[in-house]
Design an enzyme around this catalytic site. Sequence first.
Site, short mmCIF file in Angstrom:
data_model
loop_
_atom_site.label_atom_id
_atom_site.label_comp_id
_atom_site.label_asym_id
_atom_site.label_seq_id
_atom_site.Cartn_x
_atom_site.Cartn_y
_atom_site.Cartn_z
N LYS A 32 0.83 -1.21 0.00
CA LYS A 32 0.00 0.00 0.00
C LYS A 32 0.86 1.25 0.00
O LYS A 32 0.62 2.20 -0.76
CB LYS A 32 -0.90 0.01 1.24
CG LYS A 32 -1.81 1.23 1.32
CD LYS A 32 -2.37 1.47 2.69
CE LYS A 32 -1.36 2.21 3.56
NZ LYS A 32 -1.97 3.08 4.57
N ASN A 33 1.89 1.28 0.82
CA ASN A 33 2.71 2.49 0.98
C ASN A 33 3.61 2.76 -0.22
O ASN A 33 4.25 3.81 -0.29
CB ASN A 33 3.55 2.40 2.26
CG ASN A 33 2.68 2.50 3.50
OD1 ASN A 33 1.59 3.04 3.48
ND2 ASN A 33 3.19 1.96 4.61
N ARG A 91 1.09 14.82 12.76
CA ARG A 91 1.90 14.45 11.60
C ARG A 91 1.90 15.67 10.67
O ARG A 91 1.29 15.67 9.62
CB ARG A 91 1.32 13.22 10.90
CG ARG A 91 1.45 11.97 11.74
CD ARG A 91 1.25 10.72 10.91
NE ARG A 91 -0.15 10.51 10.59
CZ ARG A 91 -0.58 9.49 9.85
NH1 ARG A 91 0.26 8.62 9.36
NH2 ARG A 91 -1.87 9.34 9.60
N PRO A 92 2.59 16.73 11.09
CA PRO A 92 2.53 17.97 10.34
C PRO A 92 3.11 17.82 8.94
O PRO A 92 4.02 17.02 8.70
CB PRO A 92 3.37 18.94 11.19
CG PRO A 92 4.29 18.06 11.97
CD PRO A 92 3.51 16.80 12.24
N ILE A 93 2.54 18.58 8.01
CA ILE A 93 3.04 18.55 6.63
C ILE A 93 3.94 19.74 6.37
O ILE A 93 4.18 20.09 5.22
CB ILE A 93 1.88 18.50 5.63
CG1 ILE A 93 0.98 19.74 5.78
CG2 ILE A 93 1.06 17.22 5.80
CD1 ILE A 93 -0.06 19.87 4.69
N ASP A 94 4.43 20.35 7.45
CA ASP A 94 5.28 21.53 7.27
C ASP A 94 6.54 21.22 6.48
O ASP A 94 7.03 22.07 5.72
CB ASP A 94 5.62 22.16 8.63
CG ASP A 94 6.29 21.20 9.57
OD1 ASP A 94 6.00 19.99 9.49
OD2 ASP A 94 7.10 21.64 10.41
N LEU A 95 7.09 20.00 6.63
CA LEU A 95 8.28 19.65 5.85
C LEU A 95 7.96 19.60 4.37
O LEU A 95 8.78 20.02 3.53
CB LEU A 95 8.82 18.29 6.31
CG LEU A 95 9.41 18.22 7.72
CD1 LEU A 95 9.91 16.81 8.02
CD2 LEU A 95 10.56 19.21 7.87
N ASP A 110 5.04 0.93 11.78
CA ASP A 110 3.85 0.18 11.39
C ASP A 110 3.86 -1.26 11.89
O ASP A 110 2.82 -1.91 11.95
CB ASP A 110 3.70 0.17 9.86
CG ASP A 110 3.15 1.47 9.32
OD1 ASP A 110 2.72 2.31 10.13
OD2 ASP A 110 3.13 1.64 8.09
N ARG A 137 -4.53 9.96 4.75
CA ARG A 137 -3.42 10.87 5.03
C ARG A 137 -2.52 11.03 3.81
O ARG A 137 -2.00 12.10 3.52
CB ARG A 137 -2.61 10.33 6.21
CG ARG A 137 -1.48 11.24 6.64
CD ARG A 137 -2.00 12.45 7.40
NE ARG A 137 -0.95 13.39 7.73
CZ ARG A 137 -1.13 14.45 8.49
NH1 ARG A 137 -2.31 14.69 9.01
NH2 ARG A 137 -0.14 15.27 8.74
N ILE A 165 8.37 7.49 16.56
CA ILE A 165 7.89 8.15 15.35
C ILE A 165 6.64 8.98 15.64
O ILE A 165 6.60 10.17 15.40
CB ILE A 165 7.61 7.13 14.24
CG1 ILE A 165 8.85 6.24 14.01
CG2 ILE A 165 7.23 7.85 12.95
CD1 ILE A 165 10.08 6.98 13.58
N ARG A 191 -8.32 -0.35 4.68
CA ARG A 191 -7.39 0.62 4.10
C ARG A 191 -6.06 -0.02 3.76
O ARG A 191 -5.34 0.48 2.88
CB ARG A 191 -7.15 1.78 5.08
CG ARG A 191 -8.34 2.71 5.29
CD ARG A 191 -7.95 3.87 6.20
NE ARG A 191 -6.70 4.47 5.76
CZ ARG A 191 -5.62 4.56 6.50
NH1 ARG A 191 -5.61 4.13 7.74
NH2 ARG A 191 -4.53 5.12 6.02
N CYS A 228 -5.67 7.99 9.51
CA CYS A 228 -5.63 7.54 10.90
C CYS A 228 -5.14 8.66 11.82
O CYS A 228 -4.23 9.41 11.48
CB CYS A 228 -4.70 6.33 11.05
SG CYS A 228 -5.35 4.81 10.34
#
Length: 452
Positions: A55-56, A154-158, A339, A125, A361, A431, A149
């Site tokens: 999936k990933n 889990r910021p997307i600032d990066l 995971d 996500r 993490i 999922r 989830c």
Amino acid sequence: MQARECCADRTDGFPQKTAAVSSILLCGEMGLKMEILKIEGGRRLEGAVGIHGAKNSALPLLAATLLARGTSEITNCPQLSDVAASVNILRHLGCRVTGSGGTVAVDSLPLCRSDVPDGLMREMRSSIIFLGALIARTGEAHMSFPGGCELGARPIDLHLAALRQLGAEIREERGRLECRAAGRLKGTAIALDFPSVGATENILLAASTAEGETTILNAAREPEIVDLCAYLTRCGAKIHGAGEGAITVEGVERLNASPFRVMPDRIEAVTYLAAGAATGGRLTLRGADPRHIATVLPAFEEAGCTVRCAGDELSLSAPQRLRRVRSVRTMPYPGFPTDAQAPLMAMTCVADGTSVFVENIFENRYKHAGELIRMGANIKVEGRVAVVEGVRALSGAPVECTDLRGGAALVIAGLAAEGSTSLRSLHHLDRGYEGLEDALQSVGASLHRIKE
């Protein structure tokens, strides 16, 4: 581009709505079904199961097809609701998507939009991975913040900082991202504060057709990153250092579509191994890649299991009673994957002795611990540390999936428990696991879905 006429309602042979995971084009609303998974525990698992595509890896690959002009045929693509959400996004953008079984063909030539609706963004996500590809292909992107989830911050600032460095103008307005780029993006050196998988993927997508050279320092090294780089390279990208801490991308003017096969799912493999270990079973995984879980296999051996690798087959033989696993610390690849933490925790609940987990993490990834305690597990959580004291046996109970991997942990616990377990909120499982019940039934488990 979002105001242009678009043929986004085209189905190309796929149903718009379905309630089963048997179709590659599931709709996000399938999670609304009231179903429970009934598990009768105490059965030893024995036999062989096949490992599906990851999936990933599939999700960023599908996003990458936006950049490759023509039709890309992605094979070994798992039939999951997250994959369905990605397909729905591609179709909304105007792409022509066809497929059957484990194959998805994406023709990106009809692309005619640059916006992703809020409903589609909230389904997973990983929807943020479309950001870099859209900006690179259309020069703009309009979307809300992603869902998925709830594992804590889990910021997307990066992601945003990196895309800004490449020349994108990004405004955050009322929970939405409004992004534009004047002409092609410009290559540059980007140093990540943390080896974020998603940020690395977004940079790779954006940089592949940027002007000049982009260097990613402290890049994520996961096998899924290597898979994405392999597909982009096959399409004409110039990428060096995939799987290393520094990746160099020499931008090209355009990419051309190419067929590609998705790598095997390493977390699915770990999940089945943990299920076999927890039930004292003997399992063979077919189509796995042991190299991808090399840092996880020692935990099974420490627990008393015998693990053998032969090509793409991985076999596990578990003792009647597992031993504790002294310490599990999640880390970015090649460390122990976050995971895999929940499935391993479920296994150690029925092991002799004390196992300690340290989650490095995500700060909110022990939600499944409370549900395991309902089944009789002895777990104490303090911040990022969870201490598991193995018990003689778990007892079946009504429990609820807390997230994707937490749900897998509860399935494992139910298989090992005495009596019957009723598991709710199955949309989390759908999922990330294709054919989970069928695979487990084929090796001796007793479980089935029923409408509540």
